[in-house]
Design a protein around this motif. Structure first.
Motif, PDB file in Angstrom:
ATOM      1  N   ILE A   1       0.843  -0.955  -0.234  1.00  0.00           N
ATOM      2  CA  ILE A   1       0.056   0.812   0.094  1.00  0.00           C
ATOM      3  C   ILE A   1       1.002   1.573   0.021  1.00  0.00           C
ATOM      4  N   ILE A   2       2.148   1.147   0.780  1.00  0.00           N
ATOM      5  CA  ILE A   2       2.771   2.725   0.487  1.00  0.00           C
ATOM      6  C   ILE A   2       3.203   2.671  -0.013  1.00  0.00           C
ATOM      7  N   ALA A   3       4.211   1.622  -1.384  1.00  0.00           N
ATOM      8  CA  ALA A   3       4.762   1.602  -2.898  1.00  0.00           C
ATOM      9  C   ALA A   3       3.250   2.265  -3.666  1.00  0.00           C
ATOM     10  N   LEU A   4       2.813   1.818  -3.281  1.00  0.00           N
ATOM     11  CA  LEU A   4       1.475   1.987  -4.571  1.00  0.00           C
ATOM     12  C   LEU A   4       0.883   3.213  -4.374  1.00  0.00           C
ATOM     13  N   TYR A   5       1.020   3.979  -2.888  1.00  0.00           N
ATOM     14  CA  TYR A   5       0.405   5.381  -2.676  1.00  0.00           C
ATOM     15  C   TYR A   5       1.740   7.027  -2.994  1.00  0.00           C
ATOM     16  N   VAL A   6       3.046   6.155  -2.944  1.00  0.00           N
ATOM     17  CA  VAL A   6       3.981   7.308  -3.131  1.00  0.00           C
ATOM     18  C   VAL A   6       4.068   6.609  -5.024  1.00  0.00           C
ATOM     19  N   SER A   7       3.739   5.933  -5.511  1.00  0.00           N
ATOM     20  CA  SER A   7       3.505   5.836  -7.143  1.00  0.00           C
ATOM     21  C   SER A   7       2.634   6.216  -7.545  1.00  0.00           C
ATOM     22  N   LEU A   8       1.510   6.791  -7.031  1.00  0.00           N
ATOM     23  CA  LEU A   8       0.635   7.820  -7.272  1.00  0.00           C
ATOM     24  C   LEU A   8       1.237   9.001  -7.285  1.00  0.00           C
ATOM     25  N   ALA A   9       1.498   9.622  -6.242  1.00  0.00           N
ATOM     26  CA  ALA A   9       2.377  10.704  -5.641  1.00  0.00           C
ATOM     27  C   ALA A   9       3.246  11.178  -6.663  1.00  0.00           C
TER      28      ALA A   9
ATOM     29  N   ALA B   1       1.572  12.159  -9.517  1.00  0.00           N
ATOM     30  CA  ALA B   1       1.280  13.961  -9.641  1.00  0.00           C
ATOM     31  C   ALA B   1       2.630  14.536  -9.793  1.00  0.00           C
ATOM     32  N   TYR B   2       3.416  14.027  -9.123  1.00  0.00           N
ATOM     33  CA  TYR B   2       4.337  15.343  -9.286  1.00  0.00           C
ATOM     34  C   TYR B   2       5.131  15.449 -11.271  1.00  0.00           C
ATOM     35  N   GLN B   3       4.976  14.094 -11.720  1.00  0.00           N
ATOM     36  CA  GLN B   3       5.594  13.993 -13.311  1.00  0.00           C
ATOM     37  C   GLN B   3       4.767  15.057 -14.373  1.00  0.00           C
ATOM     38  N   GLU B   4       3.833  15.146 -13.801  1.00  0.00           N
ATOM     39  CA  GLU B   4       2.728  15.336 -14.620  1.00  0.00           C
ATOM     40  C   GLU B   4       2.133  16.993 -14.045  1.00  0.00           C
ATOM     41  N   HIS B   5       2.869  17.269 -13.193  1.00  0.00           N
ATOM     42  CA  HIS B   5       2.803  18.589 -12.468  1.00  0.00           C
ATOM     43  C   HIS B   5       1.678  18.827 -12.187  1.00  0.00           C
ATOM     44  N   LEU B   6       0.184  17.881 -11.340  1.00  0.00           N
ATOM     45  CA  LEU B   6      -1.317  18.789 -11.082  1.00  0.00           C
ATOM     46  C   LEU B   6      -1.353  19.562  -9.761  1.00  0.00           C
ATOM     47  N   ARG B   7      -1.873  21.215 -10.572  1.00  0.00           N
ATOM     48  CA  ARG B   7      -2.395  21.389  -9.849  1.00  0.00           C
ATOM     49  C   ARG B   7      -0.635  22.171  -9.554  1.00  0.00           C
ATOM     50  N   ASN B   8       0.649  22.405 -10.025  1.00  0.00           N
ATOM     51  CA  ASN B   8       1.865  22.505 -10.054  1.00  0.00           C
ATOM     52  C   ASN B   8       2.666  21.835  -8.812  1.00  0.00           C
ATOM     53  N   LEU B   9       2.352  20.839  -8.121  1.00  0.00           N
ATOM     54  CA  LEU B   9       3.015  19.958  -8.198  1.00  0.00           C
ATOM     55  C   LEU B   9       4.316  19.882  -8.285  1.00  0.00           C
ATOM     56  N   GLN B  10       5.467  20.319  -6.973  1.00  0.00           N
ATOM     57  CA  GLN B  10       6.678  19.274  -7.648  1.00  0.00           C
ATOM     58  C   GLN B  10       7.219  18.454  -6.914  1.00  0.00           C
ATOM     59  N   TRP B  11       8.830  18.531  -7.428  1.00  0.00           N
ATOM     60  CA  TRP B  11       8.733  17.371  -6.237  1.00  0.00           C
ATOM     61  C   TRP B  11       9.491  16.914  -5.161  1.00  0.00           C
TER      62      TRP B  11
ATOM     63  N   LEU C   1      -9.427   9.911 -11.202  1.00  0.00           N
ATOM     64  CA  LEU C   1      -8.459   9.233 -11.821  1.00  0.00           C
ATOM     65  C   LEU C   1      -7.127  10.549 -11.392  1.00  0.00           C
ATOM     66  N   GLN C   2      -7.037  11.845 -11.376  1.00  0.00           N
ATOM     67  CA  GLN C   2      -5.859  12.670 -11.597  1.00  0.00           C
ATOM     68  C   GLN C   2      -6.723  12.959 -10.292  1.00  0.00           C
ATOM     69  N   LEU C   3      -7.311  13.160  -9.884  1.00  0.00           N
ATOM     70  CA  LEU C   3      -7.439  13.598  -7.973  1.00  0.00           C
ATOM     71  C   LEU C   3      -7.345  13.121  -7.574  1.00  0.00           C
ATOM     72  N   VAL C   4      -6.896  11.372  -7.484  1.00  0.00           N
ATOM     73  CA  VAL C   4      -6.326  10.090  -6.929  1.00  0.00           C
ATOM     74  C   VAL C   4      -5.176  10.485  -6.728  1.00  0.00           C
ATOM     75  N   ALA C   5      -4.079  10.973  -8.321  1.00  0.00           N
ATOM     76  CA  ALA C   5      -2.672  10.976  -7.436  1.00  0.00           C
ATOM     77  C   ALA C   5      -2.592  12.363  -7.172  1.00  0.00           C
ATOM     78  N   TYR C   6      -3.456  13.329  -7.495  1.00  0.00           N
ATOM     79  CA  TYR C   6      -2.891  14.299  -6.584  1.00  0.00           C
ATOM     80  C   TYR C   6      -2.985  14.613  -5.078  1.00  0.00           C
ATOM     81  N   ARG C   7      -4.382  13.713  -4.855  1.00  0.00           N
ATOM     82  CA  ARG C   7      -4.527  13.515  -3.145  1.00  0.00           C
ATOM     83  C   ARG C   7      -3.059  12.843  -2.845  1.00  0.00           C
ATOM     84  N   ALA C   8      -2.362  12.162  -3.142  1.00  0.00           N
ATOM     85  CA  ALA C   8      -1.227  11.449  -2.893  1.00  0.00           C
ATOM     86  C   ALA C   8      -0.132  12.462  -2.588  1.00  0.00           C
ATOM     87  N   GLY C   9      -0.108  13.282  -3.491  1.00  0.00           N
ATOM     88  CA  GLY C   9       0.699  14.166  -3.941  1.00  0.00           C
ATOM     89  C   GLY C   9       1.126  14.964  -3.324  1.00  0.00           C
TER      90      GLY C   9
END
Length: 390
Positions: free
Chosen positions: A17-25, A28-38, A235-243
């Motif tokens: 679960i931790i691995a999946l969660y950080v992968s989703l994050a 989000a960073y790779q796609e810069h969803l709502r300007n999220l940075q690494w 789906l983007q929202l799921v990744a964004y929340r993790a990020g």
């Protein structure tokens, strides 16, 4: 057979679960969803370190068991029988009587319906009502409903109890909190996984349904918050929340020890530790924003914000060890222990995002550990009985 004899819901599932969660994050960073940075490499190191300490906690009880002949003899023997148990133990087991447990389910559902009526609206459709929905009625109804319904599913598999499960899921889902909805749904599924012979296809379909419900519940809940505007698809929202949550943890890593135990104290009171996270880390409320905002910070965040890395390491080790002990007990005893393990494991998986800041979850942990101690006491009594009669 469960995925060719692999127990997918052993405590090690938390690592996945931790691995999946950080992968989703990372997505989000790779796609810069709502300007999220690494986030920083230090934060990734904290995640890795916390996970390692969790694995060590899961491994240690098994290691001790394998190298202790007394424990092998004790827990490798027969289960506690009604004839072998003490009178007080049999009285406690009466609490698991079908009529008692069913009454608890009905009372909990009634209290939650009453809670919704007194709120005067549907919290899942209103951010303001959602914030007020966690009332004292809810705090009593939810921890009563979840153990009761999972025990019914585990011990008394009547078909109409599945209808009760769905009704309960619905009335608690209306409260607007995705975590509550997912906790009920996943706990029920894990209980059935251990107590029914589920085909692999049924397991996969169930997991898909749970994932879809989780995405939908999260999307509906977020879209109902009047003071926020979103242009992301589900789906983007799921990744964004993790990020976003990992970004919060990144900030926490660089201000470790700031709250000095406040979050831990709030978790065992009627306070709102996630609101404190928002105020301290992100300086909420922002001008023109909501009066209060609940911010998640991963399973690692609260301990680090309170006390630093070593507190997080101890926390993860303890969680791993306790999960392993409860897991081993439910494998041997089944029944109500399976229900308790399902509840504790489910909430711990949810903690990967939200953090261990819910007093109700600590109640479940406490109940499970007390049950383990009581069962172990009776095992020792049964184990010593032949010697006393010889």
């Amino acid at each position: 057979m469960k995925f060719k004899s692999v127990d997918i819901f052993s405590p090690y599932i938390l690592v996945i679960i931790i691995a999946l969660y950080v992968s989703l994050a990372a997505i989000a960073y790779q796609e810069h969803l709502r300007n999220l940075q690494w986030i920083s490499s230090t934060t990734w190191a904290y995640v890795f370190g916390g996970t390692i300490f969790f694995i060590a906690g899961v491994f240690l009880p098994k290691f001790i068991y394998n190298h202790n002949e007394k424990l092998k003899s004790l827990f490798g023997g027969p289960n506690v029988g009604e004839k072998d148990s003490a009178p007080w133990y049999n009285k406690l087991r009466m609490l698991l009587d079908e009529r008692v447990v069913l009454a608890a389910v009905m009372i909990a559902i009634f209290l939650q319906i009453l809670n919704l009526y007194l709120l005067g609206g549907i919290p899942i459709l209103s951010g303001y009502l959602k914030f007020k929905a966690t009332t004292d009625l809810w705090r009593f109804a939810y921890p009563l409903f979840l153990p009761a319904i999972t025990i019914l599913l585990a011990k008394y598999p009547r078909k109409w109890y599945y209808l009760l499960f769905i009704i309960g899921l619905g009335v608690f889902a209306i409260n607007g909190y995705r975590t509550t909805t997912m906790a009920i749904l996943i706990s029920g599924f894990i209980t059935l996984y251990y107590t029914r012979r589920m085909k692999t296809s049924h397991i996969l379909i169930s997991l898909l349904i749970i994932a879809l419900v989780g995405v939908a519940a999260g999307y509906i809940a977020v879209m109902s918050i009047q003071w926020q505007q979103w242009a992301l698809n589900p789906l983007q929202l799921v990744a964004y929340r993790a990020g976003f949550t990992m970004m919060v943890f990144d900030k926490i890593v660089h201000m470790a020890g700031t709250t000095g135990g406040t979050l831990f104290q709030q978790a065992f009171s009627t306070g709102h530790p996630r609101v404190i996270v928002g105020e301290v880390v992100l300086h909420y409320p922002l001008p023109g924003g909501a009066p209060t905002t609940s911010i998640t910070s991963t399973i690692f965040g609260p301990a680090v914000l309170d006390f630093g890395f070593y507190a997080m390491a101890i926390q993860m080790f303890i969680i791993g060890a306790v999960l392993r002990i409860i897991y081993a007990t439910q494998i041997k005893a089944n029944g109500a222990f399976t229900a308790l393990y399902a509840i504790v494991l489910t909430h711990t998986m949810i903690w990967v995002e939200t953090g261990p800041t819910d007093s109700v979850v600590y109640i479940f942990y406490f109940l499970a550990l007390i049950a383990v101690v009581i069962y172990a006491t009776q095992l020792m009594r049964t184990h010593k009985k032949p010697e006393g009669n010889s």
